[in-house]
Design an enzyme around this catalytic site. Structure first.
Site, PDB file in Angstrom:
ATOM      1  N   LYS A 223       0.858  -1.239   0.021  1.00 30.64           N
ATOM      2  CA  LYS A 223      -0.105  -0.104   0.088  1.00 30.64           C
ATOM      3  C   LYS A 223       0.886   1.170   0.029  1.00 30.64           C
ATOM      4  O   LYS A 223       1.947   1.224   0.754  1.00 30.64           O
ATOM      5  CB  LYS A 223      -0.770   0.201   1.063  1.00 30.64           C
ATOM      6  CG  LYS A 223      -1.579   1.196   1.547  1.00 30.64           C
ATOM      7  CD  LYS A 223      -2.756   1.229   2.520  1.00 30.64           C
ATOM      8  CE  LYS A 223      -3.423   2.574   2.741  1.00 30.64           C
ATOM      9  NZ  LYS A 223      -4.385   2.641   3.867  1.00 30.64           N
ATOM     10  N   GLU A 272      -8.861  12.553  11.684  1.00 32.96           N
ATOM     11  CA  GLU A 272      -8.073  11.373  12.297  1.00 32.96           C
ATOM     12  C   GLU A 272      -7.006  11.684  13.350  1.00 32.96           C
ATOM     13  O   GLU A 272      -6.381  12.583  13.094  1.00 32.96           O
ATOM     14  CB  GLU A 272      -7.226  10.948  10.879  1.00 32.96           C
ATOM     15  CG  GLU A 272      -6.670   9.624  11.084  1.00 32.96           C
ATOM     16  CD  GLU A 272      -6.333   8.956  10.007  1.00 32.96           C
ATOM     17  OE1 GLU A 272      -6.633   9.627   8.759  1.00 32.96           O
ATOM     18  OE2 GLU A 272      -4.984   8.501   9.611  1.00 32.96           O
ATOM     19  N   GLU A 316      -7.451  -2.268   2.678  1.00 27.85           N
ATOM     20  CA  GLU A 316      -6.690  -0.802   2.769  1.00 27.85           C
ATOM     21  C   GLU A 316      -6.870  -0.545   4.271  1.00 27.85           C
ATOM     22  O   GLU A 316      -5.973   0.222   4.894  1.00 27.85           O
ATOM     23  CB  GLU A 316      -7.516   0.106   2.068  1.00 27.85           C
ATOM     24  CG  GLU A 316      -7.013   1.769   1.605  1.00 27.85           C
ATOM     25  CD  GLU A 316      -7.735   2.437   0.895  1.00 27.85           C
ATOM     26  OE1 GLU A 316      -8.595   2.020   0.064  1.00 27.85           O
ATOM     27  OE2 GLU A 316      -7.861   3.680   1.147  1.00 27.85           O
ATOM     28  N   GLU A 451     -11.991  10.107  -5.149  1.00 27.94           N
ATOM     29  CA  GLU A 451     -12.011  10.104  -3.732  1.00 27.94           C
ATOM     30  C   GLU A 451     -10.857  11.275  -3.605  1.00 27.94           C
ATOM     31  O   GLU A 451     -11.404  11.813  -2.170  1.00 27.94           O
ATOM     32  CB  GLU A 451     -11.182   8.844  -3.037  1.00 27.94           C
ATOM     33  CG  GLU A 451     -11.190   8.445  -1.801  1.00 27.94           C
ATOM     34  CD  GLU A 451     -10.568   7.229  -1.403  1.00 27.94           C
ATOM     35  OE1 GLU A 451     -10.838   6.257  -2.028  1.00 27.94           O
ATOM     36  OE2 GLU A 451      -9.853   7.163  -0.369  1.00 27.94           O
TER      37      GLU A 451
HETATM   38  C1  LIG Z   1      -4.758  10.934   2.837  1.00 33.06           C
HETATM   39  C2  LIG Z   1      -5.905  11.313   3.197  1.00 33.06           C
HETATM   40  O1  LIG Z   1      -6.786  10.619   3.934  1.00 33.06           O
HETATM   41  C3  LIG Z   1      -6.448   9.309   4.479  1.00 33.06           C
HETATM   42  C4  LIG Z   1      -6.873   8.082   3.340  1.00 33.06           C
HETATM   43  C5  LIG Z   1      -7.987   7.443   3.395  1.00 33.06           C
HETATM   44  C6  LIG Z   1      -8.278   6.678   2.345  1.00 33.06           C
HETATM   45  O2  LIG Z   1      -7.647   6.416   1.144  1.00 33.06           O
HETATM   46  O3  LIG Z   1      -9.356   5.857   2.341  1.00 33.06           O
HETATM   47  C7  LIG Z   1      -8.945   7.743   4.269  1.00 33.06           C
HETATM   48  C8  LIG Z   1      -8.860   8.358   5.602  1.00 33.06           C
HETATM   49  C9  LIG Z   1      -7.148   9.105   5.595  1.00 33.06           C
HETATM   50  O4  LIG Z   1      -6.566   8.188   6.518  1.00 33.06           O
HETATM   51  C10 LIG Z   1      -6.525  12.558   2.835  1.00 33.06           C
HETATM   52  O5  LIG Z   1      -7.584  12.929   3.293  1.00 33.06           O
HETATM   53  O6  LIG Z   1      -5.652  13.335   2.243  1.00 33.06           O
HETATM   54 MG   LIG Z   2      -8.795   4.906   0.166  1.00 34.26          MG
END
Ligand SMILES: C=C(O[C@@H]1C=C(C(=O)O)C=C[C@H]1O)C(=O)O
Ligand SMILES: [Mg+2]
Length: 468
Positions: A223, A272, A316, A451
């Site tokens: 990852k 987070e 993930e 996303e």
């Molecule tokens: C890296 C980020 O978020 C992170 C990545 C996530 C994911 O890929 O699902 C979810 C929450 C966070 O730990 C961001 O918001 O920039």
């Molecule tokens: Mg993600």
């Protein structure tokens, strides 16, 4: 107007001046008083005239800890990568060890406190973007308002040297009264118009996601979190107060933070938690795996259910759980966590979420745990070192403090660090927004791109922009 009376601070300053003569070094005096409540945003705004560029703001999601700092009494900073967490810890312990404290002494988040953070990767080549920030950077504020469990406390921090005299108290007193006098002055803040919005190298970013996915088959990498930037240009300077007001109203599930450094401001609303320490109790959070919010309740629940059952997102997420569990078990006793992830819903996005708790081992400090956790696979990847090296190689972005630990620590080992995501660096009339996502073997570039677009929204809307 809130008035703080002539108090133990006067005597504290006299004691500290004497002490600094003996030790030939400056000595911190910190006084805490319980006061009637002041709106934290009004307090932040009151610092605008004389302390612009030297303020910080912190609010935890439940709102039972809000800490606002004005002015910089002392800065702890370093650009050395090796031992960076220990370096800050040692300097802080040294200052606290000699400090003269007066007033209330037992409330977390009051008295001697540092606020700041660490760069994501001190080995990444620094660009102009983050030139105002050292890789490890903390401020001890001159004045600090702490709302803790519904009560309001005011901390005054002063550094005394052997060359100071009793008049120092009068100077501090007047300075503090001037600040408190400005609290009641009503100020209006507005958004400047956005004149240009640039997605930085979006196509290249998508290509880098695809090639990462391909590279997984013949490497140990499982990852890697890759991030990108959205840059906004405004007609005039952004007012941090306006952005904070919006974030506080709209992002109730998140840590709201702002850190002004030499005129730039790093600001965000992160859902987070990296780690919180309250005496010996330690709390961390696994947050990874994402899906949009629905526009109706049914659609929202359906999306949530889809996320809870989606293999790519569960994988993930699990990488993060495994690593945080291991890191917590190395530093804590009685580590517990639920067997299945739950959903965490914020205004624009929902995530898979697993809370972790434990009891810190004797002698384990908050910054040691930060060191052990950062970066979790929610922001770095698996295996950790390989992933960070990969990010250093393939990512265009200079992350600076994005995705890194940001937070506070007091003199009694209490404190909390969030992972600085859903964030932006505001530089006068420009702002850089950051968003990343966890790339695993089953990732697709287009959906990861979408996303990240959703993850820009909290900051984009807080800056007066339209949702994409
Ligand atoms: C890296 C980020 O978020 C992170 C990545 C996530 C994911 O890929 O699902 C979810 C929450 C966070 O730990 C961001 O918001 O920039
Ligand atoms: Mg993600």
């Amino acid at each position: 107007m809130v008035t703080i009376h002539d108090t133990e601070l006067r005597q504290g300053i006299v004691t500290a001046i004497e002490k600094s003569k003996h030790l030939s070094q400056s000595i911190m005096v910190s006084e805490v008083q319980k006061i009637e409540g002041i709106d934290p945003l009004y307090f932040f705004a009151a610092g605008r005239n004389r302390f612009l560029g030297e303020r910080f703001f912190w609010k935890n999601p439940s709102g039972d800890q809000v800490i606002v700092g004005i002015g910089v009494a002392k800065q702890l900073q370093s650009d050395q990568a090796m031992g960076r967490f220990d370096r800050i810890e040692d300097e802080w312990k040294q200052l606290v060890g000699h400090a003269v404290t007066c007033g209330e002494k037992t409330i977390p988040g009051t008295g001697p406190t540092i606020f700041g953070g660490f760069a994501f990767d001190p080995l990444k080549k620094k660009t102009d973007l983050w030139s105002k920030f050292s890789d490890s950077l903390f401020h001890i504020p001159k004045y600090m308002l702490s709302f803790i469990d519904g009560e309001c406390y005011f901390t005054t921090n002063v550094f005394c040297t052997q060359h100071d005299d009793r008049e120092l108290f009068d100077k501090v007193y007047q300075d503090r009264q001037a600040l408190l006098g400005a609290v009641s002055e009503k100020q209006e803040f507005a958004y400047p118009s956005i004149v240009k919005m640039e997605e930085i190298k979006a196509d290249e970013w998508k290509k880098s996601v695809s090639s990462l996915v391909e590279s997984f088959s013949d490497s140990q990498l499982r990852k890697v979190v890759v991030a990108r930037e959205l840059r906004l240009h405004f007609e005039s300077a952004v007012q941090i107060e306006k952005v904070l007001t919006h974030l506080i109203e709209e992002q109730k599930e998140s840590f709201i933070f702002a850190f002004e450094v030499n005129g730039d401001c790093f600001i965000g609303a992160s859902p987070e938690r990296l780690v919180k320490k309250e005496d010996t109790r330690v709390f961390s959070t696994c947050l990874a795996g994402s899906i949009a919010r629905g526009s109706t309740l049914e659609e929202d629940q359906l999306l949530g259910q889809t996320l809870l059952e989606d293999q790519k997102n569960l994988v993930e997420h699990q990488y993060v759980v495994d690593m945080i569990k291991e890191a917590m078990e190395e530093t804590c006793e009685d580590v517990t966590l639920p067997a299945e992830p739950q959903l965490m819903k914020t205004k624009y996005i929902q995530h898979l979420y697993t809370p972790v708790i434990g009891q810190s081992r004797e002698g384990t400090s908050l910054l040691e745990i930060v060191n052990r956790l950062h970066p979790t696979p929610a922001l770095g990847g698996v295996p950790k070192e390989l992933a960070v090296t990969k990010i250093r190689e393939v990512e265009e972005l200079d992350r600076g403090f994005y995705a890194a630990p940001i937070g506070w620590q007091d003199s009694r080992e209490n404190g909390e660090f969030a992972v600085a995501i859903r964030s932006a660096l505001i530089q006068g009339e420009e702002a850089s927004l950051f968003a990343g996502c966890g790339v695993v073997a089953d990732s697709e570039a287009e959906s990861e791109y979408i996303e990240t677009s959703i993850k820009f929204r909290p900051m984009l809307t807080a800056l007066g922009g339209k949702q994409k």
